[in-house]
Motif scaffolding. Structure first.
Motif, PDB file in Angstrom:
ATOM      1  N   ALA A 161      47.677  40.548  31.423  1.00 19.84           N
ATOM      2  CA  ALA A 161      47.309  40.636  32.844  1.00 19.84           C
ATOM      3  C   ALA A 161      46.280  41.734  33.061  1.00 19.84           C
ATOM      4  CB  ALA A 161      48.552  40.900  33.693  1.00 19.84           C
ATOM      5  N   GLU A 162      46.450  42.849  32.381  1.00 22.19           N
ATOM      6  CA  GLU A 162      45.482  43.942  32.512  1.00 22.19           C
ATOM      7  C   GLU A 162      44.096  43.512  32.026  1.00 22.19           C
ATOM      8  OE1 GLU A 162      44.873  48.500  30.904  1.00 22.19           O
ATOM      9  OE2 GLU A 162      46.902  47.695  31.040  1.00 22.19           O
ATOM     10  N   ALA A 163      44.054  42.787  30.935  1.00 21.91           N
ATOM     11  CA  ALA A 163      42.769  42.301  30.415  1.00 21.91           C
ATOM     12  C   ALA A 163      42.142  41.290  31.381  1.00 21.91           C
ATOM     13  CB  ALA A 163      42.964  41.671  29.031  1.00 21.91           C
ATOM     14  N   ILE A 164      42.942  40.413  31.944  1.00 21.81           N
ATOM     15  CA  ILE A 164      42.435  39.434  32.908  1.00 21.81           C
ATOM     16  C   ILE A 164      41.955  40.155  34.168  1.00 21.81           C
ATOM     17  CG2 ILE A 164      43.039  37.466  34.363  1.00 21.81           C
ATOM     18  CD1 ILE A 164      45.079  36.661  32.132  1.00 21.81           C
ATOM     19  N   ALA A 165      42.673  41.195  34.590  1.00 21.28           N
ATOM     20  CA  ALA A 165      42.262  41.963  35.771  1.00 21.28           C
ATOM     21  C   ALA A 165      40.895  42.604  35.564  1.00 21.28           C
ATOM     22  CB  ALA A 165      43.299  43.031  36.105  1.00 21.28           C
ATOM     23  N   THR A 166      40.635  43.045  34.351  1.00 19.09           N
ATOM     24  CA  THR A 166      39.309  43.603  34.039  1.00 19.09           C
ATOM     25  C   THR A 166      38.243  42.540  34.247  1.00 19.09           C
ATOM     26  OG1 THR A 166      40.238  45.200  32.489  1.00 19.09           O
ATOM     27  CG2 THR A 166      37.902  44.662  32.229  1.00 19.09           C
ATOM     28  N   GLU A 167      38.489  41.338  33.767  1.00 21.67           N
ATOM     29  CA  GLU A 167      37.540  40.240  33.951  1.00 21.67           C
ATOM     30  C   GLU A 167      37.348  39.930  35.429  1.00 21.67           C
ATOM     31  OE1 GLU A 167      35.726  38.606  31.347  1.00 21.67           O
ATOM     32  OE2 GLU A 167      36.483  40.490  30.504  1.00 21.67           O
ATOM     33  N   LEU A 168      38.442  39.955  36.172  1.00 20.90           N
ATOM     34  CA  LEU A 168      38.383  39.697  37.611  1.00 20.90           C
ATOM     35  C   LEU A 168      37.556  40.771  38.314  1.00 20.90           C
ATOM     36  CD1 LEU A 168      39.328  38.112  40.116  1.00 20.90           C
ATOM     37  CD2 LEU A 168      41.403  39.520  40.099  1.00 20.90           C
ATOM     38  N   ASN A 169      37.807  42.031  37.995  1.00 19.96           N
ATOM     39  CA  ASN A 169      37.081  43.126  38.640  1.00 19.96           C
ATOM     40  C   ASN A 169      35.603  43.170  38.239  1.00 19.96           C
ATOM     41  OD1 ASN A 169      39.183  44.065  40.250  1.00 19.96           O
ATOM     42  ND2 ASN A 169      40.013  45.305  38.597  1.00 19.96           N
ATOM     43  N   LEU A 170      35.297  42.646  37.074  1.00 22.71           N
ATOM     44  CA  LEU A 170      33.890  42.543  36.650  1.00 22.71           C
ATOM     45  C   LEU A 170      33.232  41.267  37.166  1.00 22.71           C
ATOM     46  CD1 LEU A 170      34.199  43.798  32.960  1.00 22.71           C
ATOM     47  CD2 LEU A 170      33.164  45.018  34.894  1.00 22.71           C
ATOM     48  N   GLN A 171      33.988  40.500  37.942  1.00 23.76           N
ATOM     49  CA  GLN A 171      33.537  39.243  38.533  1.00 23.76           C
ATOM     50  C   GLN A 171      33.148  38.204  37.480  1.00 23.76           C
ATOM     51  OE1 GLN A 171      30.580  40.503  41.408  1.00 23.76           O
ATOM     52  NE2 GLN A 171      32.184  41.076  42.863  1.00 23.76           N
TER      53      GLN A 171
END
Length: 193
Positions: A161-171
């Motif tokens: 989830a943390e790795a996916i959140a990084t992708e989300l925050n980087l758009q």
């Protein structure tokens, strides 16, 4: 004549200071949060801030704890309203996780500022255990895994989830894609009925 400042109880003052600290991190980043900048933003003397937090690290630890508590409370509230199915619970967990990642960007900033601090790592591990307990308790009725195995899988899912959140925050991912991916990971790896 300037009105006298309002006297607050120690706990109310602490809450006011933590609110101001979160605001500073949100607008200036974690590097902008010091005991001095907090005193200025909150309109209090420096000794008041030092009395509450002692050091910048102490302040950052308390801000991190507060954000974590808000995140966990939001998850618990969402789980209470979720349908009692594995898919619904996984979807609620995923939605709550990414809402935190996008609605509380200061969480990641404070976490990064605390990297390498042994006290911070111990506290973060303690808070992770609490979050995992909430997840595992919600998923236990939908999993055949023993409690320890379920909790370990929840830890693994949170890493993803943390790795996916990084992708989300980087758009580089949409919120819908992030939620779908994490929901699938939870259902596929933790909530096997």
């Amino acid at each position: 004549m300037t009105p006298a400042p309002i006297r607050l109880s120690k706990q109310a003052r602490r809450e006011q200071l933590l609110d101001a600290a979160v605001g500073i991190v949100r607008t200036r980043g974690s590097d902008g949060l010091t005991l001095v900048t907090l005193a200025e933003a909150a309109g209090v003397s420096r000794p008041i801030v030092y009395d509450h937090f002692g050091t910048r690290t102490g302040l950052l630890l308390e801000v991190y704890r507060r954000l974590d508590e808000r995140h966990r409370a939001a998850l618990i509230e969402a789980l209470e309203a979720a349908e009692p199915t594995a898919d619904a619970i996984a979807h609620v967990m995923s939605t709550a996780y990414f809402a935190c990642a996008t609605d509380m960007p200061e969480f990641a900033a404070v976490s990064a500022a605390l990297k390498g601090n042994p006290e911070a790592e111990a506290m973060q591990h303690e808070l992770l255990e609490e979050y995992v307990k909430v997840m595992a308790a919600a998923l236990a009725p939908h999993s055949r895994l023993p409690r320890e195995a379920l909790q370990l899988r929840c830890i693994g899912v949170l890493g993803a989830a943390e790795a996916i959140a990084t992708e989300l925050n980087l758009q580089r991912a949409t919120a819908a894609d992030a939620i779908a991916a994490l929901t699938d990971l939870i259902v596929g790896n933790v909530a096997r009925e």
